[in-house]
Enzyme design. Structure first.
Site, PDB file in Angstrom:
ATOM      1  N   ASP A  31     -59.035 -34.355  72.175  1.00 30.61           N
ATOM      2  CA  ASP A  31     -59.270 -35.292  71.032  1.00 30.61           C
ATOM      3  C   ASP A  31     -57.705 -35.293  70.749  1.00 30.61           C
ATOM      4  O   ASP A  31     -56.861 -34.201  70.472  1.00 30.61           O
ATOM      5  CB  ASP A  31     -59.923 -34.585  69.979  1.00 30.61           C
ATOM      6  N   SER A  52     -51.257 -53.545  69.603  1.00 28.74           N
ATOM      7  CA  SER A  52     -52.140 -54.671  69.309  1.00 28.74           C
ATOM      8  C   SER A  52     -51.287 -55.783  68.616  1.00 28.74           C
ATOM      9  O   SER A  52     -50.222 -55.464  68.210  1.00 28.74           O
ATOM     10  CB  SER A  52     -53.312 -54.132  68.316  1.00 28.74           C
ATOM     11  N   TYR A 112     -55.005 -50.172  60.173  1.00 26.37           N
ATOM     12  CA  TYR A 112     -54.893 -50.300  61.611  1.00 26.37           C
ATOM     13  C   TYR A 112     -53.623 -51.150  62.065  1.00 26.37           C
ATOM     14  O   TYR A 112     -52.702 -50.790  63.105  1.00 26.37           O
ATOM     15  CB  TYR A 112     -55.901 -50.965  62.110  1.00 26.37           C
ATOM     16  N   LYS A 172     -50.490 -49.558  64.620  1.00 26.03           N
ATOM     17  CA  LYS A 172     -50.111 -50.219  65.812  1.00 26.03           C
ATOM     18  C   LYS A 172     -48.665 -50.615  65.824  1.00 26.03           C
ATOM     19  O   LYS A 172     -47.830 -50.795  66.663  1.00 26.03           O
ATOM     20  CB  LYS A 172     -51.039 -51.411  66.143  1.00 26.03           C
TER      21      LYS A 172
END
Length: 257
Positions: free
Chosen positions: A63, A141, A154, A158
Protein backbone atom coordinates in the site's frame (compact mmCIF):
# COMPACT_ATOMS: atom_id res chain seq x y z
CA UNK A 1 12.83 0.98 -27.98
CA UNK A 2 13.98 -2.20 -26.31
CA UNK A 3 13.25 -2.91 -22.67
CA UNK A 4 14.52 -6.49 -22.79
CA UNK A 5 16.18 -7.36 -19.51
CA UNK A 6 15.10 -4.14 -17.81
CA UNK A 7 14.20 -4.50 -14.15
CA UNK A 8 11.02 -2.56 -13.54
CA UNK A 9 8.75 -1.93 -10.56
CA UNK A 10 5.14 -1.01 -11.35
CA UNK A 11 2.83 0.17 -8.57
CA UNK A 12 -0.93 0.04 -8.74
CA UNK A 13 -1.55 -3.66 -8.99
CA UNK A 14 -3.60 -5.65 -11.40
CA UNK A 15 -6.18 -3.62 -13.33
CA UNK A 16 -6.48 -1.00 -16.02
CA UNK A 17 -3.39 0.99 -16.81
CA UNK A 18 -1.21 -0.98 -14.38
CA UNK A 19 -2.18 -4.28 -15.98
CA UNK A 20 -1.55 -2.92 -19.48
CA UNK A 21 1.87 -1.61 -18.47
CA UNK A 22 2.86 -4.87 -16.78
CA UNK A 23 1.76 -6.94 -19.77
CA UNK A 24 3.58 -4.66 -22.22
CA UNK A 25 6.83 -4.75 -20.26
CA UNK A 26 6.83 -8.53 -19.85
CA UNK A 27 5.88 -9.07 -23.51
CA UNK A 28 8.95 -6.99 -24.35
CA UNK A 29 11.20 -9.15 -22.17
CA UNK A 30 11.43 -7.09 -18.98
CA UNK A 31 11.53 -8.43 -15.44
CA UNK A 32 8.72 -6.78 -13.48
CA UNK A 33 7.82 -6.49 -9.81
CA UNK A 34 4.14 -5.67 -9.29
CA UNK A 35 3.32 -3.69 -6.12
CA UNK A 36 -0.37 -3.42 -5.25
CA UNK A 37 -2.99 -3.88 -2.56
CA UNK A 38 -5.25 -6.46 -4.27
CA UNK A 39 -3.39 -9.67 -3.59
CA UNK A 40 -5.33 -12.35 -5.47
CA UNK A 41 -5.80 -10.38 -8.73
CA UNK A 42 -2.19 -9.23 -8.53
CA UNK A 43 -0.88 -12.76 -8.23
CA UNK A 44 -3.11 -13.97 -11.06
CA UNK A 45 -1.89 -11.22 -13.36
CA UNK A 46 1.76 -11.89 -12.53
CA UNK A 47 1.32 -15.60 -13.17
CA UNK A 48 -0.51 -14.97 -16.47
CA UNK A 49 2.03 -12.60 -17.98
CA UNK A 50 4.94 -14.71 -16.75
CA UNK A 51 3.46 -17.79 -18.46
CA UNK A 52 3.11 -15.84 -21.70
CA UNK A 53 6.67 -14.45 -21.41
CA UNK A 54 9.32 -13.85 -22.45
CA UNK A 55 9.66 -11.58 -19.42
CA UNK A 56 8.44 -12.37 -15.93
CA UNK A 57 6.39 -10.65 -13.23
CA UNK A 58 6.19 -11.19 -9.48
CA UNK A 59 3.51 -9.76 -7.22
CA UNK A 60 4.23 -8.08 -3.88
CA UNK A 61 1.53 -6.71 -1.63
CA UNK A 62 2.10 -3.03 -0.89
CA UNK A 63 0.00 0.00 0.00
CA UNK A 64 1.92 3.04 -1.23
CA UNK A 65 0.34 5.23 1.46
CA UNK A 66 2.22 3.08 4.01
CA UNK A 67 5.68 4.59 3.63
CA UNK A 68 7.65 2.22 5.83
CA UNK A 69 5.92 -0.89 4.54
CA UNK A 70 6.34 0.11 0.91
CA UNK A 71 10.03 0.86 1.42
CA UNK A 72 10.59 -2.62 2.87
CA UNK A 73 8.64 -4.27 0.05
CA UNK A 74 10.43 -2.26 -2.63
CA UNK A 75 13.82 -3.23 -1.21
CA UNK A 76 12.74 -6.88 -1.20
CA UNK A 77 11.58 -6.65 -4.80
CA UNK A 78 14.80 -5.00 -5.93
CA UNK A 79 16.86 -7.73 -4.30
CA UNK A 80 14.81 -10.35 -6.14
CA UNK A 81 15.20 -8.47 -9.42
CA UNK A 82 18.93 -8.10 -8.91
CA UNK A 83 18.74 -4.31 -9.27
CA UNK A 84 16.42 -1.63 -10.57
CA UNK A 85 16.22 0.20 -13.88
CA UNK A 86 12.79 1.85 -13.73
CA UNK A 87 9.98 2.72 -11.35
CA UNK A 88 6.52 3.32 -12.80
CA UNK A 89 4.22 4.98 -10.24
CA UNK A 90 0.75 4.10 -11.47
CA UNK A 91 -0.92 3.69 -8.05
CA UNK A 92 -3.59 6.29 -7.48
CA UNK A 93 -7.08 6.95 -6.22
CA UNK A 94 -9.75 9.35 -7.49
CA UNK A 95 -12.73 10.61 -5.50
CA UNK A 96 -15.38 13.17 -6.36
CA UNK A 97 -17.12 15.73 -4.18
CA UNK A 98 -17.94 19.44 -4.39
CA UNK A 99 -15.17 21.56 -2.91
CA UNK A 100 -17.43 23.01 -0.23
CA UNK A 101 -18.23 19.55 1.15
CA UNK A 102 -14.77 17.98 1.02
CA UNK A 103 -13.80 16.41 4.32
CA UNK A 104 -10.33 16.44 5.80
CA UNK A 105 -10.34 12.65 5.63
CA UNK A 106 -11.09 12.63 1.90
CA UNK A 107 -8.42 15.24 1.20
CA UNK A 108 -5.80 13.34 3.22
CA UNK A 109 -6.63 10.00 1.61
CA UNK A 110 -6.30 11.31 -1.95
CA UNK A 111 -3.00 13.02 -1.14
CA UNK A 112 -1.71 10.02 0.81
CA UNK A 113 -1.94 7.77 -2.24
CA UNK A 114 -1.43 10.12 -5.19
CA UNK A 115 1.21 12.49 -3.83
CA UNK A 116 2.75 11.12 -0.65
CA UNK A 117 2.75 7.59 -2.05
CA UNK A 118 4.34 8.69 -5.32
CA UNK A 119 7.06 10.70 -3.59
CA UNK A 120 8.10 8.24 -0.90
CA UNK A 121 8.02 5.25 -3.25
CA UNK A 122 10.31 7.21 -5.56
CA UNK A 123 12.54 8.21 -2.67
CA UNK A 124 12.81 4.54 -1.67
CA UNK A 125 13.90 3.68 -5.21
CA UNK A 126 16.60 6.36 -5.32
CA UNK A 127 19.48 4.37 -3.72
CA UNK A 128 18.91 1.55 -6.19
CA UNK A 129 18.62 3.81 -9.25
CA UNK A 130 21.74 5.76 -8.24
CA UNK A 131 23.86 2.64 -8.75
CA UNK A 132 23.77 2.98 -12.54
CA UNK A 133 21.06 5.48 -13.48
CA UNK A 134 17.54 4.71 -14.60
CA UNK A 135 14.15 6.31 -14.82
CA UNK A 136 10.97 7.13 -12.94
CA UNK A 137 7.59 7.57 -14.60
CA UNK A 138 5.01 9.30 -12.42
CA UNK A 139 1.32 9.20 -13.23
CA UNK A 140 -0.41 12.56 -13.06
CA UNK A 141 -3.47 13.90 -14.89
CA UNK A 142 -4.61 16.59 -17.27
CA UNK A 143 -7.06 17.70 -14.57
CA UNK A 144 -4.07 19.37 -12.93
CA UNK A 145 -3.94 21.70 -15.95
CA UNK A 146 -7.61 22.66 -16.29
CA UNK A 147 -10.54 23.29 -13.93
CA UNK A 148 -11.92 20.06 -12.50
CA UNK A 149 -15.25 20.63 -10.74
CA UNK A 150 -16.00 18.15 -7.95
CA UNK A 151 -12.38 17.05 -7.86
CA UNK A 152 -10.40 19.79 -6.13
CA UNK A 153 -8.45 17.35 -3.97
CA UNK A 154 -7.61 15.07 -6.91
CA UNK A 155 -6.54 17.88 -9.23
CA UNK A 156 -4.43 19.44 -6.48
CA UNK A 157 -2.75 16.11 -5.73
CA UNK A 158 -1.92 15.56 -9.38
CA UNK A 159 -0.67 19.13 -9.72
CA UNK A 160 1.73 18.33 -6.90
CA UNK A 161 2.93 15.30 -8.87
CA UNK A 162 3.74 17.62 -11.80
CA UNK A 163 5.84 19.88 -9.58
CA UNK A 164 7.47 16.92 -7.87
CA UNK A 165 8.43 15.41 -11.22
CA UNK A 166 10.16 18.55 -12.44
CA UNK A 167 12.03 19.06 -9.17
CA UNK A 168 13.28 15.49 -8.89
CA UNK A 169 14.39 15.57 -12.52
CA UNK A 170 16.54 18.61 -11.71
CA UNK A 171 17.92 17.16 -8.47
CA UNK A 172 18.65 13.65 -9.70
CA UNK A 173 19.79 14.22 -13.26
CA UNK A 174 23.39 14.19 -12.07
CA UNK A 175 22.91 10.56 -11.05
CA UNK A 176 21.74 9.65 -14.54
CA UNK A 177 18.15 9.34 -13.33
CA UNK A 178 15.37 10.58 -15.59
CA UNK A 179 12.03 11.58 -14.05
CA UNK A 180 9.01 12.20 -16.26
CA UNK A 181 5.23 12.20 -15.80
CA UNK A 182 2.42 11.06 -18.03
CA UNK A 183 -1.14 12.36 -18.08
CA UNK A 184 -3.26 9.51 -19.48
CA UNK A 185 -6.84 9.64 -20.74
CA UNK A 186 -7.55 5.93 -21.09
CA UNK A 187 -10.61 3.70 -21.32
CA UNK A 188 -10.29 1.56 -18.17
CA UNK A 189 -12.48 -0.61 -15.94
CA UNK A 190 -13.04 2.43 -13.73
CA UNK A 191 -14.29 4.40 -16.71
CA UNK A 192 -16.59 1.53 -17.67
CA UNK A 193 -18.06 1.66 -14.16
CA UNK A 194 -18.49 5.43 -14.48
CA UNK A 195 -20.36 4.96 -17.77
CA UNK A 196 -22.54 2.25 -16.26
CA UNK A 197 -23.88 4.72 -13.70
CA UNK A 198 -25.20 7.07 -16.41
CA UNK A 199 -28.70 7.06 -17.83
CA UNK A 200 -29.01 6.47 -21.59
CA UNK A 201 -29.49 10.21 -22.18
CA UNK A 202 -26.50 11.09 -19.99
CA UNK A 203 -24.35 8.54 -21.78
CA UNK A 204 -25.35 9.88 -25.20
CA UNK A 205 -24.53 13.44 -24.12
CA UNK A 206 -21.22 12.30 -22.64
CA UNK A 207 -20.16 10.47 -25.80
CA UNK A 208 -21.13 13.44 -27.96
CA UNK A 209 -19.00 15.69 -25.78
CA UNK A 210 -16.03 13.29 -26.06
CA UNK A 211 -16.20 13.48 -29.84
CA UNK A 212 -15.93 17.25 -29.57
CA UNK A 213 -13.22 17.30 -26.88
CA UNK A 214 -10.82 14.59 -28.14
CA UNK A 215 -9.58 15.39 -31.67
CA UNK A 216 -8.02 11.97 -32.26
CA UNK A 217 -10.77 9.36 -32.32
CA UNK A 218 -13.35 11.17 -30.21
CA UNK A 219 -13.02 8.82 -27.23
CA UNK A 220 -10.59 7.80 -24.53
CA UNK A 221 -7.50 5.85 -25.53
CA UNK A 222 -6.65 2.18 -25.22
CA UNK A 223 -4.14 1.45 -22.41
CA UNK A 224 -2.38 -1.30 -24.36
CA UNK A 225 -2.36 0.28 -27.80
CA UNK A 226 -2.02 3.97 -26.98
CA UNK A 227 -0.29 4.29 -23.60
CA UNK A 228 1.92 1.21 -23.26
CA UNK A 229 4.14 2.12 -26.24
CA UNK A 230 4.82 5.51 -24.64
CA UNK A 231 5.77 3.86 -21.36
CA UNK A 232 8.10 1.43 -23.13
CA UNK A 233 9.77 4.34 -24.90
CA UNK A 234 10.27 6.31 -21.68
CA UNK A 235 11.77 3.27 -19.93
CA UNK A 236 14.04 2.47 -22.86
CA UNK A 237 17.48 3.95 -23.46
CA UNK A 238 16.05 5.73 -26.52
CA UNK A 239 14.58 8.27 -24.06
CA UNK A 240 17.96 8.89 -22.42
CA UNK A 241 17.83 12.67 -23.06
CA UNK A 242 14.24 13.24 -21.89
CA UNK A 243 13.58 14.28 -18.30
CA UNK A 244 11.40 16.67 -16.32
CA UNK A 245 8.61 16.45 -18.90
CA UNK A 246 4.84 16.21 -18.50
CA UNK A 247 3.61 14.07 -21.39
CA UNK A 248 -0.12 13.98 -22.08
CA UNK A 249 -1.37 10.85 -23.82
CA UNK A 250 -4.87 12.10 -24.40
CA UNK A 251 -5.74 12.33 -28.09
CA UNK A 252 -5.22 16.08 -28.00
CA UNK A 253 -7.89 16.85 -25.40
CA UNK A 254 -5.60 19.06 -23.29
CA UNK A 255 -2.30 20.65 -24.27
CA UNK A 256 0.55 21.02 -21.77
CA UNK A 257 1.73 24.63 -21.61
Amino acid sequence: MTVTGKRIIVTGGSRGISAAAIAAFTEAGAQVAVLGISEEPGRRLAEKVSAEGPGTATYYRADVSDVAGTRQTLDLAVRALGGLDALVNVAGVEMHAPAESLSEEDWDHVFAVNTKGTFFTTQAALPHLKEHGGCVINFASDVALVPYPNGAHYSAAKGAVHSLTRTLAAEWGGHGIRVNAVNPMMWTDGYENYRARMSPDELAAHDAQQVHVIPLGGKLGDPSGDLAPVLKFLVSDDARFITGQIISVNGGAVQVR
